[in-house]
Design a protein around this motif. Sequence first.
Motif, PDB file in Angstrom:
ATOM      1  N   ALA A 130       0.846  -1.198   0.000  1.00 48.06           N
ATOM      2  CA  ALA A 130       0.000   0.000   0.000  1.00 48.06           C
ATOM      3  C   ALA A 130       0.879   1.246   0.000  1.00 48.06           C
ATOM      4  CB  ALA A 130      -0.887   0.011   1.227  1.00 48.06           C
ATOM      5  N   VAL A 131       0.499   2.253  -0.726  1.00 46.30           N
ATOM      6  CA  VAL A 131       1.132   3.573  -0.648  1.00 46.30           C
ATOM      7  C   VAL A 131       0.203   4.402   0.232  1.00 46.30           C
ATOM      8  CG1 VAL A 131       1.944   5.593  -1.945  1.00 46.30           C
ATOM      9  CG2 VAL A 131       2.135   3.294  -2.945  1.00 46.30           C
ATOM     10  N   LEU A 186       9.514   4.829  -3.005  1.00 47.31           N
ATOM     11  CA  LEU A 186      10.026   4.138  -1.813  1.00 47.31           C
ATOM     12  C   LEU A 186       9.377   2.767  -1.698  1.00 47.31           C
ATOM     13  CD1 LEU A 186      11.451   3.837   0.908  1.00 47.31           C
ATOM     14  CD2 LEU A 186       9.665   5.268   1.937  1.00 47.31           C
ATOM     15  N   VAL A 187       8.073   2.701  -1.855  1.00 51.73           N
ATOM     16  CA  VAL A 187       7.366   1.416  -1.757  1.00 51.73           C
ATOM     17  C   VAL A 187       7.879   0.466  -2.834  1.00 51.73           C
ATOM     18  CG1 VAL A 187       5.112   0.274  -1.917  1.00 51.73           C
ATOM     19  CG2 VAL A 187       5.319   2.450  -0.699  1.00 51.73           C
ATOM     20  N   VAL A 230      -6.177  -2.709  -5.583  1.00 52.07           N
ATOM     21  CA  VAL A 230      -5.173  -1.688  -5.743  1.00 52.07           C
ATOM     22  C   VAL A 230      -5.747  -0.382  -5.177  1.00 52.07           C
ATOM     23  CG1 VAL A 230      -5.942  -1.052  -8.099  1.00 52.07           C
ATOM     24  CG2 VAL A 230      -3.572  -0.629  -7.365  1.00 52.07           C
ATOM     25  N   GLY A 231      -4.843   0.411  -4.568  1.00 56.34           N
ATOM     26  CA  GLY A 231      -5.289   1.704  -4.057  1.00 56.34           C
ATOM     27  C   GLY A 231      -5.788   1.677  -2.635  1.00 56.34           C
ATOM     28  N   ASP A 232      -5.460   0.583  -1.911  1.00 56.77           N
ATOM     29  CA  ASP A 232      -5.928   0.451  -0.510  1.00 56.77           C
ATOM     30  C   ASP A 232      -5.431   1.594   0.367  1.00 56.77           C
ATOM     31  OD1 ASP A 232      -3.471  -2.073   0.597  1.00 56.77           O
ATOM     32  OD2 ASP A 232      -3.351  -0.466  -0.884  1.00 56.77           O
ATOM     33  N   GLY A 233      -4.249   2.152   0.053  1.00 55.91           N
ATOM     34  CA  GLY A 233      -3.712   3.220   0.890  1.00 55.91           C
ATOM     35  C   GLY A 233      -4.125   4.608   0.463  1.00 55.91           C
ATOM     36  N   GLY A 234      -5.033   4.655  -0.533  1.00 56.08           N
ATOM     37  CA  GLY A 234      -5.407   5.984  -1.046  1.00 56.08           C
ATOM     38  C   GLY A 234      -6.861   6.334  -0.845  1.00 56.08           C
TER      39      GLY A 234
END
Length: 604
Positions: A149-150, A169-170, A209-213
């Motif tokens: 996750a980002v 970084l990720v 996808v996009g769990d951290g956003g």
Amino acid sequence: MNVVYKNANEPIEARVKDLLSRMTLKEKLGQMTQIERSVATPAAIRDLCIGSVLSGGGSKPFNNATSADWADMVDGLQKGAIDSRLGIPIFYGSDAVHGNNNVYGTTIFPHNVGLGATRDPDLVEKIGAATALETRASGVQYAFAPCIAVCKDPRWGRCYESYGEDTQLVRKMTSLVTGLQGKPPQDHPYGYPYVAGRNNVMASAKHYVGDGGTDKGKNEGNTIIDYENLEKIHMLPYQDCISKGVCTVMASYSSWNGTKLHSHRYLLTDILKEKLGFKGIVISDWEALDRFHSPHGSNYRSAVLSAVNAGVDMVMVPFRYELFLEDLSYLVESGEISMSRIDDAVERILRVKFAAKLFEYPMSDRSLLDIVGCKQHRELAREAVRKSLVLLKNGKDPRKPFLPLNKNAKKILVAGKHADDLGYQCGGWTATWEGTSGRITVGTTILDAVKEAIGNNNTEVIYEENPTTESLSGQDFSYAIVAVGEAPYVESGGDNSDLTIPFNGEELLKLVASESGIPTLGILISGRPLVLEASVVEALDGLVAGWLPGSEGNGITDVIFGDYEFHGKLPVSWFKSVDQLPMDSQQNLYDPLFPIGYGLKCKN
Ligand SMILES: OC[C@@H]1[C@@H](O)[C@H](O)[C@@H](O)c2nc(CNc3ccccc3)cn21
């Protein structure tokens, strides 16, 4: 007679084709089914040709079960699979997300946010390799890691599972996949699953996808973003995992612009499988299909239809597996799910099982048991702790640095709720799903480490979890080390919109540093940045972000006493106020307390 699928010398695709051609529909659907340990029996696995078993967070044979106890459990279930008509082995999955953290006595590494602070992909790869060994020692062949996750908003309850807010970084930290699975040979086909051998595990890039956003960091929420930015910010790390031969990708509970990822055919099939060329397994998250409709679990057949047709290959059911199989069978018989979709899913599952050499090595390797929690792994974890700590303040006067602390001081105060609590140091996904307080496994607390570092010096070390001005008055401390922070949390339980330091942590820092006037180092044990009032930062002589360091607390004293230099750099922006969230370091208005990438050195 040469039974192709049983012959390890045959090419994987020939083995897949041969085995698929021998399977009944019932056996194919069974392979698409992952069930929880608590409902699994060898007989059910054998008779239904179940593809996989998992331990949900903290699900274990019994409390404080050792790796050998786990291996007994996994082998017992595997025997059921081997006894099935075609003898297709299961893979057993567990959230080995910072070591083999469900199991007692294993090495617990820093959570991902701390590893992001190291900026060291080689270190993370080594952690993956060590984790794979300790995980295989317990019989488990499949780790639900890495979370790539980002994390764009620290209000998200899973911020600590992310390597940071910066995509690049990720991307670097996807080296964990190579550590877990092994490094594919140069000529390994792109997107094809790879596992080097018995000392490695299958990995799971998650959560696609996009769990951290998600909006306001709401767990399982909605990521509102155009495709170009979804790809640029959240999808690039999946390309890196696919290029490293990742065996599985776990779909996210969250939605993209209002459509659930688990039913998103464009993202799961057209993009992930076709455009990005992923040849492994798309697995659902836990009861994700039960969360399609309200009330929970209702309209289940419709959810099965949506998820499987969108491209989910294996469903982490995990309890109502008879209903899942009944609904899936009905949908195939009715033609609403095509045989070609089923065959694609089962081919992917068999491909991973052949690539992971499970047919050759279905049972646990007990020779690995000695490596669990071994000195070498604990030293690696200690190095990771050292490199993860971020020095945010060192002295009230730049000409008079406060750190390194003096091991030969006359009298040291160690205080705070996090100074002597291994469970707090480890955080969520440790021993239990949520994580807990106390001596939950083998490890070294901050207080233990201070005492070890001081050794036989004439230094007096006084520990008070919750000192008062009265208890401190007239004590003449040389300095204080005060560890405060968050209690463990997980998933939605960690969603938090005020992000103040719990347990009156700021008040304690002020009480020791200003009211009692003791030179004070504050250590923040947390999964993310927390509110730090200017008056608190001002009152402190030193301030360190410790993240969730895990079992090896000596890594903390290694740097605060100057045996090693500080190395860590912030993997996330440290906001001044939650009103600033979400922060974007690319924006002109970017005005953090400490910017992403910030981190002082001790000696210069
Ligand atoms: O433990 C399996 C997966 C894990 O790999 C995923 O990262 C995570 O999203 C995940 N969550 C659960 C269980 N979630 C849950 C949430 C509310 C109530 C009960 C369980 C299981 N898992």
